[in-house]
Design an enzyme around this catalytic site. Structure first.
Site, PDB file in Angstrom:
ATOM      1  N   HIS A  96       0.814  -1.222   0.000  1.00  0.00           N
ATOM      2  CA  HIS A  96       0.000   0.000   0.000  1.00  0.00           C
ATOM      3  C   HIS A  96       0.846   1.271   0.000  1.00  0.00           C
ATOM      4  O   HIS A  96       1.927   1.317   0.588  1.00  0.00           O
ATOM      5  CB  HIS A  96      -1.024   0.001   1.147  1.00  0.00           C
ATOM      6  CG  HIS A  96      -0.467   0.009   2.541  1.00  0.00           C
ATOM      7  ND1 HIS A  96      -0.193   1.177   3.211  1.00  0.00           N
ATOM      8  CD2 HIS A  96      -0.168  -0.991   3.400  1.00  0.00           C
ATOM      9  CE1 HIS A  96       0.248   0.884   4.428  1.00  0.00           C
ATOM     10  NE2 HIS A  96       0.285  -0.426   4.571  1.00  0.00           N
ATOM     11  N   ASP A  98      -0.368   4.466   0.908  1.00  0.00           N
ATOM     12  CA  ASP A  98      -0.692   5.458   1.934  1.00  0.00           C
ATOM     13  C   ASP A  98       0.082   5.196   3.224  1.00  0.00           C
ATOM     14  O   ASP A  98       0.512   4.070   3.496  1.00  0.00           O
ATOM     15  CB  ASP A  98      -2.206   5.489   2.218  1.00  0.00           C
ATOM     16  CG  ASP A  98      -2.766   4.130   2.599  1.00  0.00           C
ATOM     17  OD1 ASP A  98      -2.364   3.122   2.002  1.00  0.00           O
ATOM     18  OD2 ASP A  98      -3.600   4.067   3.529  1.00  0.00           O
ATOM     19  N   GLU A 163      -5.232   1.950   2.532  1.00  0.00           N
ATOM     20  CA  GLU A 163      -5.123   0.769   3.392  1.00  0.00           C
ATOM     21  C   GLU A 163      -5.295   1.137   4.851  1.00  0.00           C
ATOM     22  O   GLU A 163      -5.891   0.401   5.627  1.00  0.00           O
ATOM     23  CB  GLU A 163      -3.767   0.076   3.181  1.00  0.00           C
ATOM     24  CG  GLU A 163      -3.692  -1.325   3.791  1.00  0.00           C
ATOM     25  CD  GLU A 163      -3.243  -1.355   5.245  1.00  0.00           C
ATOM     26  OE1 GLU A 163      -3.424  -2.387   5.906  1.00  0.00           O
ATOM     27  OE2 GLU A 163      -2.717  -0.337   5.743  1.00  0.00           O
ATOM     28  N   ASP A 192       3.049  -7.022   4.374  1.00  0.00           N
ATOM     29  CA  ASP A 192       2.652  -5.942   5.280  1.00  0.00           C
ATOM     30  C   ASP A 192       2.622  -6.378   6.737  1.00  0.00           C
ATOM     31  O   ASP A 192       2.078  -5.700   7.584  1.00  0.00           O
ATOM     32  CB  ASP A 192       1.282  -5.383   4.860  1.00  0.00           C
ATOM     33  CG  ASP A 192       1.018  -3.990   5.432  1.00  0.00           C
ATOM     34  OD1 ASP A 192       1.992  -3.342   5.867  1.00  0.00           O
ATOM     35  OD2 ASP A 192      -0.140  -3.575   5.454  1.00  0.00           O
TER      36      ASP A 192
HETATM   37 ZN   LIG Z   1       0.691  -1.393   6.378  1.00  0.00          ZN
END
Ligand SMILES: [Zn+2]
Length: 412
Positions: A96, A98, A163, A192
């Protein structure tokens, strides 16, 4: 596989200076959601798109989710596509773009959006969460390009928006509007979450429920408590009474850490301002992480039973509502191809045995799992996400790039 693990390792290490520079540029573009006072991910997406084209790493496609709260009117989701020998399936890596806001700036030792390289690490907002995933997956592609190797299957790097604030305009949007991007037989990796040495492959999550409890009694002067109904006392008893949820939901699954469900009282809203007033209203919250086999309705029911007892004992009124109620997605099997391939890569490159695990939090993988896809969440991290002075170890960038390149070369 024709090329050796050592060839990949040498290449990955040689790219370290470039990875740091890419991290520096990405950190300088604070991709904050409008909920966090930002303008979204458009600039970061533009940067990445230009980067991929300049480096000739693959075809870039934009999938824009409309959002009139940001200047450009959309939240971008990028696909970097590279055709492989077998185009029937893909190795898909979802990261992601963001980041979360820096939080209290006094806790940072420097400007969070101005990358600092210090000894074994780089420091800045977003370097670990989730630029590490973006930077490593791009450099894995570079390694293949350098070695003139066509990936075993198609490779799709997907850089999503939104996200950190619910994924409605990120992964959820892609799954709803562009379901064709994901196929059942794809190997899907979400870099992540993980642990310090890369031996943890997350395949399952607990359900999450945030419960809001509002107790209404009667406020009065503290010297004449019999004239009121003290909601703070009722709150204290409520919290003690709710300990029994642990015995109502006793299951234990060693794949998870902690291995059982948790029911934690957390936030308590302010009640009266002065010490000599008996509060007539108290509002507090529970954060519960429940093993996937329990339906969350039954958790709410159990809270309701506690509430009934407290209402009877204290003459108060208890209102129960939820702020989040997210039933866990079906777990990805421990022997899913993506899990086995990551294990193989970690074994070949690090001489370590990785293990499939469950966690208490929810990652974006849940949306993919709910859509019937098998997903492994894996990376090598120090877990400084969302903290002041967030950092990423240089070694982790190199080593995760190796694993991703290994998967691209050999995952059929
Ligand atoms: Zn993350």
């Amino acid at each position: 596989m024709d090329i050796s693990a050592n060839t990949i390792k040498d290449k990955a290490r040689a790219y370290l200076p470039e990875m740091i520079e890419l991290q520096r540029d990405l950190t300088a573009i604070p991709a904050l959601a409008p909920e966090n006072g930002g303008e979204g991910e458009e600039r970061k997406a533009q940067y990445l798109s230009t980067y991929v084209e300049k480096e000739a790493l693959g075809d870039v496609k934009w999938f824009n989710a409309p959002d009139d709260r940001v200047p450009c009117g959309y939240r971008p989701n990028l696909l970097v596509y590279v055709p492989g020998k077998n185009s029937k399936k893909s190795l898909t890596i979802v990261s992601h773009m963001d980041v979360v806001p820096p939080g209290n700036l006094n806790l940072w030792h420097h400007d969070p959006f101005d990358l600092v390289v210090k000894e074994d690490r780089i420091i800045g907002r977003g370097v670990e969460d989730n630029q590490q995933g973006i930077v490593c997956s791009l450099h894995a592609l570079k390694i293949l390009k350098d070695l003139d190797i066509r990936p075993a299957t198609d490779v799709k790097l997907i850089f999503v928006s939104d996200e950190e604030t619910g994924s409605k305009r990120g992964l959820q949007y892609l799954i709803r509007e562009h379901r064709e991007l994901f196929k059942k037989e794809d190997l899907i990796l979400v870099p992540d979450y993980g642990n310090e040495d890369g031996t943890m492959i997350e395949v399952a999550e607990k359900s999450i429920i945030w419960v809001r409890i509002a107790i209404k009694g009667e406020q009065c002067h503290a010297s004449v408590p019999h004239k009121g109904k003290n909601t703070l006392r009722a709150t204290a008893y409520f919290i003690v009474e709710s300990e029994k949820l642990k015995t109502i939901f006793p299951a234990n699954d060693p794949m998870f850490r902690p291995s059982s469900s948790t029911f934690e009282p957390t936030k308590k809203e302010a009640n009266v301002e002065n010490i000599n007033t008996i509060p007539g209203e108290d509002i507090f919250y529970f954060d519960c992480r429940v093993l996937p086999q329990y339906p969350l309705e039954s958790v709410i029911e159990s809270f309701r039973e506690v509430a009934n007892k407290i209402e009877n004992d204290f003459g108060v009124k208890v209102d129960i509502s939820t702020r989040m109620c997210d039933q866990a997605a079906p777990p990805t099997p421990k022997n899913s191809p993506v899990v086995l391939k990551i294990k193989e890569a970690v074994r070949a490159l690090r001489k370590l045995e990785a293990k499939a695990c469950g966690i208490g939090g929810v990652t974006v993988a849940a949306y993919l799992r709910k859509a019937g896809l098998e997903v492994a969440v894996w990376q090598t991290i120090t877990k400084t996400a969302h903290q002041p002075n967030e950092y990423c170890l240089l070694e982790n960038m190199v080593k995760d790039t190796e694993v991703m390149a290994y998967l691209m070369v050999g995952a059929t």
